[in-house]
Motif scaffolding. Structure first.
Motif, PDB file in Angstrom:
ATOM      1  N   ASP A 120       0.862  -1.181   0.000  1.00 33.29           N
ATOM      2  CA  ASP A 120       0.000   0.000   0.000  1.00 33.29           C
ATOM      3  C   ASP A 120       0.900   1.233   0.000  1.00 33.29           C
ATOM      4  O   ASP A 120       1.689   1.433   0.933  1.00 33.29           O
ATOM      5  N   VAL A 121       0.792   2.053  -1.044  1.00 27.99           N
ATOM      6  CA  VAL A 121       1.668   3.209  -1.204  1.00 27.99           C
ATOM      7  C   VAL A 121       0.852   4.381  -1.748  1.00 27.99           C
ATOM      8  O   VAL A 121      -0.327   4.240  -2.061  1.00 27.99           O
ATOM      9  N   THR A 122       1.488   5.530  -1.881  1.00 33.17           N
ATOM     10  CA  THR A 122       0.937   6.574  -2.740  1.00 33.17           C
ATOM     11  C   THR A 122       1.897   6.751  -3.901  1.00 33.17           C
ATOM     12  O   THR A 122       3.120   6.679  -3.729  1.00 33.17           O
ATOM     13  N   VAL A 123       1.332   6.959  -5.086  1.00 33.47           N
ATOM     14  CA  VAL A 123       2.123   7.151  -6.299  1.00 33.47           C
ATOM     15  C   VAL A 123       1.654   8.433  -6.971  1.00 33.47           C
ATOM     16  O   VAL A 123       0.448   8.712  -7.023  1.00 33.47           O
ATOM     17  N   GLN A 124       2.599   9.194  -7.486  1.00 31.90           N
ATOM     18  CA  GLN A 124       2.266  10.456  -8.144  1.00 31.90           C
ATOM     19  C   GLN A 124       3.227  10.700  -9.294  1.00 31.90           C
ATOM     20  O   GLN A 124       4.440  10.605  -9.138  1.00 31.90           O
ATOM     21  N   SER A 125       2.665  10.985 -10.469  1.00 32.78           N
ATOM     22  CA  SER A 125       3.507  11.400 -11.590  1.00 32.78           C
ATOM     23  C   SER A 125       3.726  12.900 -11.492  1.00 32.78           C
ATOM     24  O   SER A 125       3.089  13.584 -10.688  1.00 32.78           O
ATOM     25  N   ALA A 126       4.602  13.417 -12.338  1.00 35.31           N
ATOM     26  CA  ALA A 126       4.991  14.821 -12.229  1.00 35.31           C
ATOM     27  C   ALA A 126       3.814  15.769 -12.398  1.00 35.31           C
ATOM     28  O   ALA A 126       3.786  16.849 -11.818  1.00 35.31           O
ATOM     29  N   ARG A 127       2.805  15.385 -13.194  1.00 33.03           N
ATOM     30  CA  ARG A 127       1.717  16.311 -13.520  1.00 33.03           C
ATOM     31  C   ARG A 127       0.346  15.860 -13.021  1.00 33.03           C
ATOM     32  O   ARG A 127      -0.672  16.416 -13.426  1.00 33.03           O
ATOM     33  N   GLY A 128       0.313  14.860 -12.140  1.00 29.85           N
ATOM     34  CA  GLY A 128      -0.973  14.345 -11.707  1.00 29.85           C
ATOM     35  C   GLY A 128      -1.134  14.347 -10.202  1.00 29.85           C
ATOM     36  O   GLY A 128      -0.202  14.670  -9.456  1.00 29.85           O
ATOM     37  N   PRO A 129      -2.325  13.971  -9.723  1.00 27.00           N
ATOM     38  CA  PRO A 129      -2.569  13.888  -8.281  1.00 27.00           C
ATOM     39  C   PRO A 129      -1.952  12.639  -7.675  1.00 27.00           C
ATOM     40  O   PRO A 129      -1.478  11.749  -8.388  1.00 27.00           O
ATOM     41  N   GLN A 130      -1.956  12.561  -6.349  1.00 29.60           N
ATOM     42  CA  GLN A 130      -1.510  11.360  -5.659  1.00 29.60           C
ATOM     43  C   GLN A 130      -2.602  10.306  -5.676  1.00 29.60           C
ATOM     44  O   GLN A 130      -3.784  10.619  -5.566  1.00 29.60           O
ATOM     45  N   PHE A 131      -2.185   9.052  -5.802  1.00 27.51           N
ATOM     46  CA  PHE A 131      -3.123   7.932  -5.718  1.00 27.51           C
ATOM     47  C   PHE A 131      -2.619   6.965  -4.655  1.00 27.51           C
ATOM     48  O   PHE A 131      -1.501   6.452  -4.750  1.00 27.51           O
ATOM     49  N   THR A 166      23.595   7.444   4.207  1.00 27.83           N
ATOM     50  CA  THR A 166      25.010   7.734   3.975  1.00 27.83           C
ATOM     51  C   THR A 166      25.796   7.708   5.280  1.00 27.83           C
ATOM     52  O   THR A 166      27.020   7.809   5.282  1.00 27.83           O
ATOM     53  N   GLY A 167      25.102   7.587   6.368  1.00 27.28           N
ATOM     54  CA  GLY A 167      25.695   7.475   7.697  1.00 27.28           C
ATOM     55  C   GLY A 167      24.579   7.264   8.685  1.00 27.28           C
ATOM     56  O   GLY A 167      23.413   7.118   8.304  1.00 27.28           O
ATOM     57  N   TRP A 168      24.911   7.264   9.978  1.00 23.34           N
ATOM     58  CA  TRP A 168      23.900   6.977  10.989  1.00 23.34           C
ATOM     59  C   TRP A 168      23.595   8.177  11.876  1.00 23.34           C
ATOM     60  O   TRP A 168      22.992   8.043  12.929  1.00 23.34           O
ATOM     61  N   SER A 169      24.019   9.340  11.424  1.00 29.10           N
ATOM     62  CA  SER A 169      23.698  10.553  12.170  1.00 29.10           C
ATOM     63  C   SER A 169      22.217  10.871  12.011  1.00 29.10           C
ATOM     64  O   SER A 169      21.540  10.345  11.123  1.00 29.10           O
ATOM     65  N   ASN A 170      21.696  11.765  12.874  1.00 25.82           N
ATOM     66  CA  ASN A 170      20.296  12.179  12.742  1.00 25.82           C
ATOM     67  C   ASN A 170      20.023  12.760  11.364  1.00 25.82           C
ATOM     68  O   ASN A 170      18.995  12.479  10.738  1.00 25.82           O
ATOM     69  N   ALA A 171      20.951  13.580  10.873  1.00 25.87           N
ATOM     70  CA  ALA A 171      20.770  14.214   9.568  1.00 25.87           C
ATOM     71  C   ALA A 171      20.728  13.172   8.455  1.00 25.87           C
ATOM     72  O   ALA A 171      19.919  13.263   7.522  1.00 25.87           O
ATOM     73  N   ALA A 172      21.599  12.169   8.546  1.00 24.47           N
ATOM     74  CA  ALA A 172      21.634  11.124   7.513  1.00 24.47           C
ATOM     75  C   ALA A 172      20.347  10.300   7.536  1.00 24.47           C
ATOM     76  O   ALA A 172      19.797   9.930   6.487  1.00 24.47           O
ATOM     77  N   LEU A 173      19.847  10.011   8.738  1.00 21.18           N
ATOM     78  CA  LEU A 173      18.614   9.242   8.849  1.00 21.18           C
ATOM     79  C   LEU A 173      17.412  10.060   8.361  1.00 21.18           C
ATOM     80  O   LEU A 173      16.490   9.522   7.732  1.00 21.18           O
ATOM     81  N   GLU A 174      17.417  11.364   8.640  1.00 26.99           N
ATOM     82  CA  GLU A 174      16.347  12.225   8.140  1.00 26.99           C
ATOM     83  C   GLU A 174      16.340  12.243   6.614  1.00 26.99           C
ATOM     84  O   GLU A 174      15.285  12.213   5.975  1.00 26.99           O
ATOM     85  N   ALA A 175      17.529  12.298   6.025  1.00 25.22           N
ATOM     86  CA  ALA A 175      17.628  12.298   4.565  1.00 25.22           C
ATOM     87  C   ALA A 175      17.134  10.975   3.988  1.00 25.22           C
ATOM     88  O   ALA A 175      16.438  10.942   2.962  1.00 25.22           O
ATOM     89  N   ALA A 176      17.487   9.869   4.647  1.00 29.15           N
ATOM     90  CA  ALA A 176      17.022   8.554   4.193  1.00 29.15           C
ATOM     91  C   ALA A 176      15.508   8.445   4.317  1.00 29.15           C
ATOM     92  O   ALA A 176      14.834   7.882   3.444  1.00 29.15           O
ATOM     93  N   GLU A 177      14.963   8.985   5.405  1.00 23.87           N
ATOM     94  CA  GLU A 177      13.513   9.006   5.586  1.00 23.87           C
ATOM     95  C   GLU A 177      12.835   9.744   4.438  1.00 23.87           C
ATOM     96  O   GLU A 177      11.853   9.273   3.850  1.00 23.87           O
ATOM     97  N   GLY A 178      13.389  10.923   4.099  1.00 25.25           N
ATOM     98  CA  GLY A 178      12.813  11.712   3.009  1.00 25.25           C
ATOM     99  C   GLY A 178      12.828  10.961   1.694  1.00 25.25           C
ATOM    100  O   GLY A 178      11.866  11.045   0.906  1.00 25.25           O
ATOM    101  N   ARG A 179      13.911  10.241   1.444  1.00 24.15           N
ATOM    102  CA  ARG A 179      13.995   9.499   0.183  1.00 24.15           C
ATOM    103  C   ARG A 179      12.974   8.366   0.134  1.00 24.15           C
ATOM    104  O   ARG A 179      12.336   8.132  -0.894  1.00 24.15           O
ATOM    105  N   LEU A 180      12.780   7.679   1.260  1.00 18.15           N
ATOM    106  CA  LEU A 180      11.809   6.584   1.309  1.00 18.15           C
ATOM    107  C   LEU A 180      10.378   7.075   1.167  1.00 18.15           C
ATOM    108  O   LEU A 180       9.519   6.354   0.678  1.00 18.15           O
ATOM    109  N   ARG A 181      10.137   8.303   1.578  1.00 16.95           N
ATOM    110  CA  ARG A 181       8.795   8.863   1.482  1.00 16.95           C
ATOM    111  C   ARG A 181       8.556   9.570   0.155  1.00 16.95           C
ATOM    112  O   ARG A 181       7.420   9.926  -0.170  1.00 16.95           O
ATOM    113  N   ARG A 182       9.642   9.798  -0.590  1.00 18.24           N
ATOM    114  CA  ARG A 182       9.531  10.441  -1.906  1.00 18.24           C
ATOM    115  C   ARG A 182      10.463   9.741  -2.898  1.00 18.24           C
ATOM    116  O   ARG A 182      11.255  10.374  -3.585  1.00 18.24           O
TER     117      ARG A 182
END
Length: 396
Positions: free
Chosen positions: A216-227, A309-325
């Motif tokens: 179960d995910v959301t998918v969105q193309s560049a010009r459309g809504p989220q599904f 790219t590492g285990w710092s808070n900043a690195a984990l936040e960046a990984a979180e962002g990538r997994l969500r987008r």
């Protein structure tokens, strides 16, 4: 007699959903109607729809569920003939149906019931139906349309083109609607495959090793809504309802963005367990956090390709962002053979939105999938077929 040209009030080309409906409406208004179909049987795409149970409409249908270069065009027809109107017809024929969670309505038993209902409606209107009408050619002169084909020559003052788009070519799909539009000077917006699986290649080809995995995910193309629906990994790329929906908006060269954890709100994160004070931060902890939300094979794969790219808070936040987008870069689609519908088509700028008649060619109508109106997944394309057909059927 051989060579005789028979005259009708209305000729409808195509005995699919839109053609059958339009012929029935026109016939029941007292018009003498001929329905021509180049296949050997009517309603072939209806029969395979909805897994053989025909997702015949959606109770949540609005103009927002359709894609067109003119997003306002479909409003008139959709207002004229709504899902409740088709449901009334279904219930009149005592066809049992059920509703799914997103408002889709299906037959309890068989799509054949919908075809039989439409044929019965045509019979009520004394519609003459001719199958195997191959090699259709159309000419116009003196306010009449002449149609020549394998089953004879016919004339009428009104011609309705309901031959569909290019999707599912094994069912006999052709580009006749577009050819006729161009013949009579109407613009055609480039047809493209829609509601279609997307292909992955190159560095992203490794995802196909997860064939059969869904989430179960959301998918969105560049010009459309989220599904937000299911994503399915296939041996060639990505499919599932969420991807099919986004594919209708996708264009070559564009990315598709996936949120692998749409159920997590902004106050709780996918990698929250690793951010807690004193928490373990390593590959094993990453896999465990992902596995709590995702299927195991998908969690393991994302842990490999989305390692921070590492285990710092900043690195984990960046990984979180990538997994969500997460961005995929499809190499293409599986084309018209796998597409459920065709996007693009006869430009609505040349049609009257209330009647579907060509503005510059009196008596010429285009309805259904061949027109540049494409619905979302879930019964919306059938509702467009019914609505555009009724609009034309009441005008011819």
């Amino acid at each position: 007699m051989p060579g005789e040209t028979r005259k009708f009030d209305v000729i409808v080309l195509g005995a699919g959903a839109a053609g059958l409906m339009c012929a029935a409406v026109a016939g029941q208004r007292g018009r003498r109607v001929l329905l021509l179909e180049h296949n050997a049987q009517p309603g072939r795409k209806i029969l395979i729809s909805g897994g053989g149970r025909c997702n015949f409409t959606n109770i949540h249908c609005t103009p927002a569920n359709f894609i067109s270069d003119n997003p306002h065009f479909a409003k008139s027809a959709l207002a004229l003939y709504q899902p409740r109107h088709f449901l009334e017809l279904v219930e009149r024929y005592e066809i049992k149906w059920h509703k799914k969670t997103r408002g889709q309505l299906f037959c309890d038993y068989s799509a054949r019931q919908i075809v039989d209902m439409l044929l019965a409606e045509c019979e009520r209107g004394k519609v003459e139906i001719r199958m195997n009408a191959r090699g259709i050619a159309v000419e116009a002169s003196s306010g009449e349309f002449r149609v020549a084909c394998a089953v004879g020559d016919f004339t009428a003052s009104a011609l309705v083109v309901a031959t569909g788009g290019l999707s599912i070519q094994k069912m006999g799909a052709t580009g006749l609607a577009y050819d006729l539009a161009r013949q009579f000077g109407l613009k055609v917006i480039q047809p493209r495959a829609a509601l279609v699986p997307l292909l992955l290649s190159g560095a992203e080809g490794g995802w196909t090793g997860l064939t059969g995995v869904s989430a179960d995910v959301t998918v969105q193309s560049a010009r459309g809504p989220q599904f937000r629906e299911k994503l399915l990994v296939t041996h060639r790329g990505l499919s599932g309802p969420a991807v099919l929906q986004a594919s209708s908006y996708w264009r070559p060269g564009e990315s598709v963005r996936v949120d692998f954890a749409p159920g997590i709100n902004g106050q709780s994160k996918l990698l929250e367990p690793l951010l807690a004070q004193g928490a373990r931060r390593d590959d094993a902890a990453l896999r465990q956090a992902l596995r709590a939300v995702l299927p195991q094979r998908l969690a393991w794969h994302l842990a490999d390709v989305g390692t921070p790219t590492g285990w710092s808070n900043a690195a984990l936040e960046a990984a979180e962002g990538r997994l969500r987008r997460w961005e995929f870069h499809p190499a293409g689609t599986e084309g018209f053979e796998k597409a459920e519908v065709t996007a693009g088509g006869v430009d609505t700028g040349g049609l009257n939105s209330k009647t579907m008649e060509a503005r510059a060619v009196p008596g010429l109508f285009f309805i259904g999938e061949g027109v540049d109106v494409t619905g979302h997944l879930g019964g919306f394309n059938f509702q467009w077929a019914w609505a555009s057909a009724v609009a034309a059927g009441k005008a011819v």
